[in-house]
Scaffold this motif. Structure first.
Motif, short mmCIF file in Angstrom:
data_model
loop_
_atom_site.label_atom_id
_atom_site.label_comp_id
_atom_site.label_asym_id
_atom_site.label_seq_id
_atom_site.Cartn_x
_atom_site.Cartn_y
_atom_site.Cartn_z
N GLU A 1 -17.80 5.97 21.03
CA GLU A 1 -16.41 6.21 21.40
C GLU A 1 -15.49 5.96 20.21
N LYS A 2 -15.72 4.87 19.48
CA LYS A 2 -14.89 4.57 18.32
C LYS A 2 -15.02 5.63 17.24
N VAL A 3 -16.26 6.04 16.96
CA VAL A 3 -16.48 7.05 15.93
C VAL A 3 -15.84 8.37 16.33
N SER A 4 -15.97 8.76 17.59
CA SER A 4 -15.37 10.02 18.02
C SER A 4 -13.85 9.94 17.99
N SER A 5 -13.28 8.77 18.28
CA SER A 5 -11.83 8.60 18.18
C SER A 5 -11.38 8.73 16.73
N ILE A 6 -12.13 8.18 15.81
CA ILE A 6 -11.79 8.30 14.39
C ILE A 6 -11.88 9.75 13.95
N MET A 7 -12.90 10.46 14.43
CA MET A 7 -13.07 11.85 14.04
C MET A 7 -11.95 12.73 14.61
N ARG A 8 -11.45 12.40 15.82
CA ARG A 8 -10.38 13.19 16.44
C ARG A 8 -9.04 12.94 15.78
N THR A 9 -8.80 11.71 15.30
CA THR A 9 -7.51 11.36 14.71
C THR A 9 -7.63 11.31 13.19
N LYS A 10 -6.63 10.71 12.56
CA LYS A 10 -6.62 10.62 11.10
C LYS A 10 -7.56 9.55 10.58
N GLY A 11 -8.00 8.67 11.44
CA GLY A 11 -8.88 7.60 11.00
C GLY A 11 -8.10 6.47 10.36
N GLN A 12 -7.03 6.03 11.02
CA GLN A 12 -6.20 4.96 10.48
C GLN A 12 -6.93 3.63 10.60
N ILE A 13 -6.51 2.68 9.75
CA ILE A 13 -7.13 1.36 9.83
C ILE A 13 -6.46 0.56 10.94
N ASP A 14 -7.18 -0.36 11.51
CA ASP A 14 -6.64 -1.16 12.61
C ASP A 14 -6.69 -2.65 12.30
N ASN A 15 -6.83 -3.00 11.04
CA ASN A 15 -6.86 -4.43 10.71
C ASN A 15 -5.59 -4.79 9.95
N LYS A 16 -4.57 -5.14 10.68
CA LYS A 16 -3.30 -5.53 10.09
C LYS A 16 -3.35 -7.01 9.76
N ASN A 17 -3.01 -7.34 8.54
CA ASN A 17 -2.98 -8.73 8.11
C ASN A 17 -1.53 -9.16 7.90
N ASP A 18 -0.75 -9.19 8.95
CA ASP A 18 0.66 -9.53 8.81
C ASP A 18 0.98 -10.88 9.44
N TYR A 19 0.06 -11.82 9.33
CA TYR A 19 0.30 -13.14 9.88
C TYR A 19 0.97 -14.01 8.83
N LYS A 20 1.70 -14.99 9.29
CA LYS A 20 2.37 -15.93 8.39
C LYS A 20 1.51 -17.17 8.24
N ALA A 21 1.41 -17.64 7.01
CA ALA A 21 0.67 -18.88 6.77
C ALA A 21 1.51 -20.04 7.27
N LYS A 22 0.91 -20.88 8.08
CA LYS A 22 1.63 -22.02 8.64
C LYS A 22 1.04 -23.30 8.08
N SER A 23 1.93 -24.13 7.56
CA SER A 23 1.50 -25.44 7.08
C SER A 23 1.60 -26.42 8.23
N LEU A 24 0.61 -27.27 8.39
CA LEU A 24 0.62 -28.23 9.48
C LEU A 24 1.61 -29.36 9.23
N ASN A 25 1.92 -29.63 7.96
CA ASN A 25 2.86 -30.71 7.68
C ASN A 25 4.15 -30.18 7.08
N GLY A 26 4.44 -28.91 7.24
CA GLY A 26 5.64 -28.32 6.66
C GLY A 26 6.91 -28.94 7.19
N GLU A 27 6.97 -29.18 8.48
CA GLU A 27 8.18 -29.76 9.07
C GLU A 27 8.38 -31.18 8.57
N LYS A 28 7.33 -31.94 8.43
CA LYS A 28 7.43 -33.31 7.92
C LYS A 28 7.92 -33.31 6.47
N ARG A 29 7.43 -32.37 5.66
CA ARG A 29 7.87 -32.28 4.27
C ARG A 29 9.34 -31.92 4.19
N LYS A 30 9.80 -30.98 5.02
CA LYS A 30 11.22 -30.62 5.04
C LYS A 30 12.08 -31.81 5.46
#
Length: 138
Positions: free
Chosen positions: A52-81
Protein backbone atom coordinates in the motif's frame (compact mmCIF):
# COMPACT_ATOMS: atom_id res chain seq x y z
CA UNK A 1 15.11 -84.21 12.89
CA UNK A 2 12.11 -83.09 10.90
CA UNK A 3 10.38 -82.24 14.08
CA UNK A 4 13.28 -79.97 15.13
CA UNK A 5 13.16 -78.04 11.84
CA UNK A 6 9.43 -77.57 12.23
CA UNK A 7 9.87 -76.21 15.77
CA UNK A 8 12.53 -73.75 14.63
CA UNK A 9 10.39 -72.46 11.78
CA UNK A 10 7.35 -72.08 14.01
CA UNK A 11 9.24 -70.42 16.88
CA UNK A 12 8.36 -66.78 17.67
CA UNK A 13 10.94 -64.21 18.85
CA UNK A 14 11.12 -63.43 22.54
CA UNK A 15 12.04 -59.74 21.96
CA UNK A 16 9.51 -57.39 20.30
CA UNK A 17 11.38 -55.70 17.44
CA UNK A 18 8.36 -54.04 15.82
CA UNK A 19 8.03 -50.24 15.61
CA UNK A 20 6.22 -48.51 18.46
CA UNK A 21 2.68 -47.27 17.80
CA UNK A 22 2.42 -43.79 16.26
CA UNK A 23 0.12 -41.39 18.13
CA UNK A 24 -1.37 -38.69 15.94
CA UNK A 25 -1.31 -35.95 18.61
CA UNK A 26 2.46 -36.39 18.98
CA UNK A 27 3.15 -36.68 15.28
CA UNK A 28 1.03 -33.75 14.02
CA UNK A 29 2.19 -30.97 16.49
CA UNK A 30 -0.76 -28.62 16.18
CA UNK A 31 0.84 -25.92 18.35
CA UNK A 32 3.79 -25.61 16.02
CA UNK A 33 1.47 -25.40 13.03
CA UNK A 34 -0.53 -22.64 14.75
CA UNK A 35 2.63 -20.61 15.48
CA UNK A 36 3.76 -20.99 11.88
CA UNK A 37 0.34 -19.90 10.65
CA UNK A 38 0.42 -16.82 12.91
CA UNK A 39 3.90 -15.91 11.71
CA UNK A 40 2.86 -16.22 8.07
CA UNK A 41 -0.25 -14.09 8.67
CA UNK A 42 1.90 -11.33 10.23
CA UNK A 43 4.24 -11.46 7.23
CA UNK A 44 1.27 -11.26 4.86
CA UNK A 45 -0.14 -8.26 6.74
CA UNK A 46 3.22 -6.46 6.69
CA UNK A 47 3.64 -7.18 2.99
CA UNK A 48 0.18 -5.78 2.33
CA UNK A 49 0.95 -2.57 4.26
CA UNK A 50 4.25 -2.19 2.44
CA UNK A 51 2.53 -2.70 -0.90
CA UNK A 52 0.00 0.00 0.00
CA UNK A 53 2.80 2.43 0.87
CA UNK A 54 4.74 1.69 -2.31
CA UNK A 55 1.64 2.08 -4.47
CA UNK A 56 0.82 5.37 -2.73
CA UNK A 57 4.33 6.63 -3.48
CA UNK A 58 4.01 5.54 -7.10
CA UNK A 59 0.62 7.32 -7.47
CA UNK A 60 1.84 10.60 -5.92
CA UNK A 61 5.05 12.60 -6.11
CA UNK A 62 6.71 10.48 -3.46
CA UNK A 63 7.13 13.17 -0.82
CA UNK A 64 9.05 12.50 2.36
CA UNK A 65 7.11 12.06 5.57
CA UNK A 66 9.85 12.46 8.16
CA UNK A 67 9.63 16.03 9.38
CA UNK A 68 12.25 16.96 11.94
CA UNK A 69 10.73 20.18 13.24
CA UNK A 70 10.92 19.48 16.95
CA UNK A 71 12.44 21.92 19.41
CA UNK A 72 15.29 20.82 21.63
CA UNK A 73 14.21 21.12 25.24
CA UNK A 74 16.65 21.49 28.07
CA UNK A 75 15.56 19.88 31.31
CA UNK A 76 17.22 22.57 33.41
CA UNK A 77 16.60 25.54 31.11
CA UNK A 78 14.05 27.16 33.39
CA UNK A 79 16.36 26.82 36.40
CA UNK A 80 19.23 28.41 34.46
CA UNK A 81 17.02 31.34 33.39
CA UNK A 82 15.85 31.81 36.97
CA UNK A 83 19.46 31.84 38.25
CA UNK A 84 20.45 34.34 35.54
CA UNK A 85 17.58 36.67 36.54
CA UNK A 86 18.60 36.42 40.20
CA UNK A 87 22.24 37.25 39.44
CA UNK A 88 21.20 40.14 37.18
CA UNK A 89 18.98 41.58 39.93
CA UNK A 90 21.85 41.45 42.42
CA UNK A 91 24.47 42.95 40.10
CA UNK A 92 22.30 45.50 38.25
CA UNK A 93 22.98 48.39 40.66
CA UNK A 94 26.73 47.83 40.38
CA UNK A 95 26.64 47.74 36.59
CA UNK A 96 24.54 50.89 36.46
CA UNK A 97 27.01 52.59 38.76
CA UNK A 98 29.96 51.45 36.61
CA UNK A 99 28.40 52.39 33.27
CA UNK A 100 27.03 55.81 34.22
CA UNK A 101 29.43 58.38 32.68
CA UNK A 102 28.10 61.24 34.82
CA UNK A 103 29.52 59.70 37.98
CA UNK A 104 33.16 60.26 38.62
CA UNK A 105 34.60 57.12 40.09
CA UNK A 106 37.74 57.37 42.11
CA UNK A 107 40.14 54.47 42.34
CA UNK A 108 39.00 53.62 45.86
CA UNK A 109 35.33 53.67 44.75
CA UNK A 110 36.20 51.36 41.86
CA UNK A 111 37.91 48.97 44.23
CA UNK A 112 34.89 49.04 46.54
CA UNK A 113 32.54 48.24 43.62
CA UNK A 114 34.90 45.56 42.33
CA UNK A 115 35.02 43.88 45.73
CA UNK A 116 31.23 43.94 45.95
CA UNK A 117 30.99 42.36 42.51
CA UNK A 118 33.62 39.77 43.36
CA UNK A 119 31.61 38.69 46.39
CA UNK A 120 28.44 38.24 44.34
CA UNK A 121 29.91 36.06 41.58
CA UNK A 122 30.39 32.39 42.49
CA UNK A 123 33.75 30.77 41.87
CA UNK A 124 34.19 27.40 40.22
CA UNK A 125 34.98 25.82 43.59
CA UNK A 126 31.75 27.24 45.05
CA UNK A 127 29.74 25.81 42.18
CA UNK A 128 31.38 22.38 42.45
CA UNK A 129 31.13 22.18 46.23
CA UNK A 130 27.93 23.88 47.22
CA UNK A 131 26.01 24.78 44.08
CA UNK A 132 25.30 28.29 42.85
CA UNK A 133 23.47 29.48 45.96
CA UNK A 134 26.41 28.69 48.29
CA UNK A 135 28.28 31.97 47.88
CA UNK A 136 25.24 34.15 47.16
CA UNK A 137 23.90 33.63 50.68
CA UNK A 138 26.82 35.49 52.31
Amino acid sequence: MEWFRYEIQAAKPLVDTSAPPVYSHLHLKLGKLKLEEDRLSIIERDNHLLLEKVSSIMRTKGQIDNKNDYKAKSLNGEKRKQELRRVNRRTAPFWIELQNPSLSIKFSDGMRIGNKLKNTWPTLQDILVGGLNHRAER
